[in-house]
Design an enzyme around this catalytic site. Structure first.
Site, PDB file in Angstrom:
ATOM      1  N   HIS A  37       0.816  -1.206   0.000  1.00 48.78           N
ATOM      2  CA  HIS A  37       0.000   0.000   0.000  1.00 48.78           C
ATOM      3  C   HIS A  37       0.854   1.263   0.000  1.00 48.78           C
ATOM      4  CE1 HIS A  37      -3.138  -2.921   0.803  1.00 48.78           C
ATOM      5  NE2 HIS A  37      -3.853  -2.071   0.100  1.00 48.78           N
ATOM      6  N   GLU A  92     -11.268 -10.627  -4.571  1.00 50.67           N
ATOM      7  CA  GLU A  92      -9.817 -10.573  -4.390  1.00 50.67           C
ATOM      8  C   GLU A  92      -9.239 -11.802  -3.709  1.00 50.67           C
ATOM      9  OE1 GLU A  92      -8.877  -6.874  -2.425  1.00 50.67           O
ATOM     10  OE2 GLU A  92     -10.568  -7.026  -1.074  1.00 50.67           O
ATOM     11  N   ASP A 102      -4.698  -8.085  -4.311  1.00 50.20           N
ATOM     12  CA  ASP A 102      -4.818  -9.211  -3.390  1.00 50.20           C
ATOM     13  C   ASP A 102      -5.035 -10.530  -4.123  1.00 50.20           C
ATOM     14  OD1 ASP A 102      -4.408  -8.395  -0.691  1.00 50.20           O
ATOM     15  OD2 ASP A 102      -6.196  -7.151  -0.871  1.00 50.20           O
ATOM     16  N   ARG A 120       2.470  -9.511  -1.214  1.00 49.72           N
ATOM     17  CA  ARG A 120       2.570  -8.365  -2.129  1.00 49.72           C
ATOM     18  C   ARG A 120       3.534  -7.289  -1.642  1.00 49.72           C
ATOM     19  NH1 ARG A 120      -3.535  -5.839  -1.477  1.00 49.72           N
ATOM     20  NH2 ARG A 120      -2.621  -3.855  -2.049  1.00 49.72           N
ATOM     21  N   CYS A 125     -10.300  -2.926 -10.099  1.00 52.07           N
ATOM     22  CA  CYS A 125      -9.707  -1.760  -9.434  1.00 52.07           C
ATOM     23  C   CYS A 125      -8.298  -2.033  -8.898  1.00 52.07           C
ATOM     24  CB  CYS A 125     -10.617  -1.262  -8.315  1.00 52.07           C
ATOM     25  SG  CYS A 125     -10.858  -2.467  -7.015  1.00 52.07           S
TER      26      CYS A 125
END
Ligand code: PEP
Ligand code: MG
Length: 618
Positions: A229, A471, A495, A505, A542
């Site tokens: 993030h 996800e 995800d 990730r 997204c």
């Protein structure tokens, strides 16, 4: 494997050419002086595009900026005196600590500080610092940082684990000495006054979000993965960023000239003149390309054969709506509301939620706004130290699971979303749904909150559309059932890749395995799109994959018609859609799905994009 290499340019050692000072007393170094040719190129993972050239702020060990690198010739004596005072003050501080620790914990522990004192007062170090100030006209801050970092590096390179750890002691001394040198003039990361490039071991998503947009021109971190993030926030803030560089902080001092190349995942320390000139040219090219793409703003996102594509923006903060509007976005496809919590001292109230949501909805003036309920947990932790015993946070109490376990928190957010729902086209989306039961539970809580608001006479839209993120592979496998219960779907590839391939990730060490083009990921995406399209359920994507033009053709070919991307990617994705036909994309998708590994697929997709839009491929 991450491709890491280091290049040391050959050439005579000289003095750094770039004076970055903004103080009147400084900048005595003529621009004609030869650059110190100690250029070092480090390969990391480019996570936010663009290039930044500027002076380093090493956030981990100083946490504040070295305001100048050079001092005027006639200020040398004064600067040596300043160094003297700072060394004395630092020595007194260390001695005080030593005495307290000795008293409380015994001689053995006090010895740590005695060693610090010895290092600080080492005549060899002092000679080196004096020479740098006298001969090279370095500021005491810059000289101290460079010398101590060189020492730390020597320790770090020692085979002996115990001695290698002593590098930490040297960073500690550096920090104390810099504090005493800078005194009142300390410029902290949170209160910058001029442009810097932030270099850090790690930045959490909330630390990244709090970086000054005005002064932080780029950043690079030692750790971090492609889907973290931190990376996503950097892209949202449009700051060039490279993560997962590996250890490099002891090679760089605050004030050094650095380049962060987010397009190629490069960090360049002490660049030579030619490299700087080339990158300054690149910065200009970036700017020109962005200006050219601006002309697309009012044109619809549609394919060359006229198929309309919905192109929305992803946001983390209400202020980002402006970036979406200025690029002609069709709406907000993902509003990551957890950033209201990250970095906040106290839990946001219903009013705080409401203010943020109503601002976004009003600014979007009737265009759809998908508000995702809290997706806290995993790398979006409130406080890193919160639960040290927590293992596998990505598989733990995160996201919708956390909301369902904390009903007051969940209800507060839902009340605010529902209150904002009368101001425009608001839609609610639940993250990380894995089972039907979870979705139904979340929907039940929403129904309950609607009833409460109605009883209280507070206006809301009781038929607010409710959707979910796709996800986790379980959601794809159960999609034929989900389509009967949801109003819309949104594929979260960040995800989905992580959970399909079992690749963290945020971890640089497995970054090369984190691949959106992996055939397993593509098969799941194809399955999700086919099932949703067959049922007539609107489906969006997204995750970061949807904002990368390399994947636009395959996604269109597999049947995706709704993209939600980081605002800066809107023009490029629109341009790509407008340059291809659906039939052409179907052929590309069919060919890609025949290939058997992610690397080949990615390179095939890159080649296909290059045929259509060569300027889009680096
Ligand atoms: C995703 O997982 O793809 C997504 C969009 O959500 P986030 O990146 O916030 O986890
Ligand atoms: Mg997600």
């Amino acid at each position: 494997m991450i491709d890491r290499y280091r290049v040391r340019a050959a050439g005579p050692l000289g003095r750094p050419q770039w004076s970055t000072s903004r103080r009147t007393r400084a900048a005595p170094v003529p621009r004609t002086r030869r650059a110190e040719s100690r250029m070092e190129k480090l390969q990391g993972i480019g996570v936010s595009p663009g290039v930044a050239v500027g002076e380093a702020l090493v956030a981990d060990n100083e946490g504040f900026r070295i305001p100048q690198r050079f001092v005027a010739r006639d200020a040398v004596d004064h600067e040596l005196e300043r160094l003297d005072q700072a060394i004395r003050a630092t020595g007194d501080e260390i001695a005080r600590n030593r005495d307290v620790v000795r008293r409380e914990l015994g001689e053995e522990y006090g010895g740590i500080f005695s060693a610090h004192l010895q290092m600080l007062q080492d005549p060899g170090l002092r000679r080196e610092l004096d020479d740098m100030i006298r001969e090279r006209h370095y500021s005491p801050e810059y000289a101290a940082s460079r010398a101590l970092r060189r020492y730390a590096k020597v320790f770090q390179n020692l085979e002996n684990g115990y001695l290698a750890q002593r590098a930490g002691d040297i960073f500690d001394i550096e920090k104390r000495l810099l504090k005493n040198l800078l005194g009142q003039n300390r410029e902290e990361l949170a209160q910058l006054l001029s442009p810097v490039i932030v270099l850090a071991h790690n930045l959490t998503p909330s630390e990244t979000a709090n970086l000054s947009r005005e002064f932080v021109r780029g950043f690079a971190t030692e750790v971090g993965g492609p889907g973290s993030h931190t990376a996503i926030v950097a892209e949202g803030m449009e700051i060039p960023a490279v993560v997962g560089v590996g250890p490099f902080l002891s090679d760089v001092s605050g004030g050094d000239l650095v380049i962060v190349d987010g397009d190629h995942g490069l960090v360049i320390l002490q660049p030579d003149e030619e490299t700087v000139a080339r990158y300054r040219y690149d910065v200009e090219q970036h700017r020109r390309r962005a200006t050219r793409l601006e002309s697309l703003r009012d044109l619809p996102a549609e394919t060359a054969d006229g198929v309309r594509i919905e192109l929305a923006g992803n946001i983390e903060f209400p202020q980002e709506v402006a970036q979406c509007v200025s690029r002609g976005s069709d709406g907000i496809g993902l509003y990551r509301t957890e950033f209201l919590y990250l970095g906040a001292a106290t839990e946001p109230t219903e009013e705080t939620h409401y203010e943020a949501y109503s601002q976004v909805v009003r600014d979007m003036a009737g265009k759809p706004v998908v508000i995702r309920t809290l997706d806290l947990g995993a790398d979006k932790a409130l406080r890193e130290e919160e639960d040290p015993s927590l293992r596998n946070p990505c598989l733990g109490l995160r996201s919708i699971r956390l909301s369902l376990k904390n009903l007051p928190l969940f209800r507060t957010q839902l009340r605010a979303i529902l209150r904002a729902s009368v101001l425009g086209d608001v839609r609610v989306m639940f993250p990380l749904v894995a089972t039907l039961l979870e979705f139904r539970q979340a929907k039940m809580v929403l129904g309950d909150v609607i009833e409460d608001l109605e009883e209280e006479g507070i206006p809301c839209n009781p038929r607010v559309p409710v959707g979910m993120m796709v996800e986790v592979p379980a959601a794809v496998l159960m999609m034929d059932r989900f389509v009967d219960e949801v109003d819309f779907l949104s594929i979260g590839t960040n995800d989905l890749i992580q959970y399909t391939l079992a690749v963290d990730r945020s971890n640089k060490d497995v970054a090369s395995l984190y691949n959106a083009a992996d055939p397993a990921v593509l098969k799941l995406i194809r399955m999700a799109l086919e099932t949703a399209n067959r049922a007539g359920t609107p489906v969006n994507m997204c995750g970061q994959m949807s904002g990368n033009p390399i994947y636009t053709m395959i996604l269109l070919g597999l049947g995706l018609r709704r993209f939600s991307v980081t605002p800066s990617a809107i023009p490029e994705i629109k341009k790509t859609c407008r340059s291809v036909t659906v039939q052409q994309c179907q052929a590309v998708a069919a060919r890609a799905m025949e290939l058997e590994n992610g690397r080949d697929i990615k390179s095939y997709l890159r080649d296909e994009l290059k045929k259509v839009l060569p300027e889009m491929v680096n």
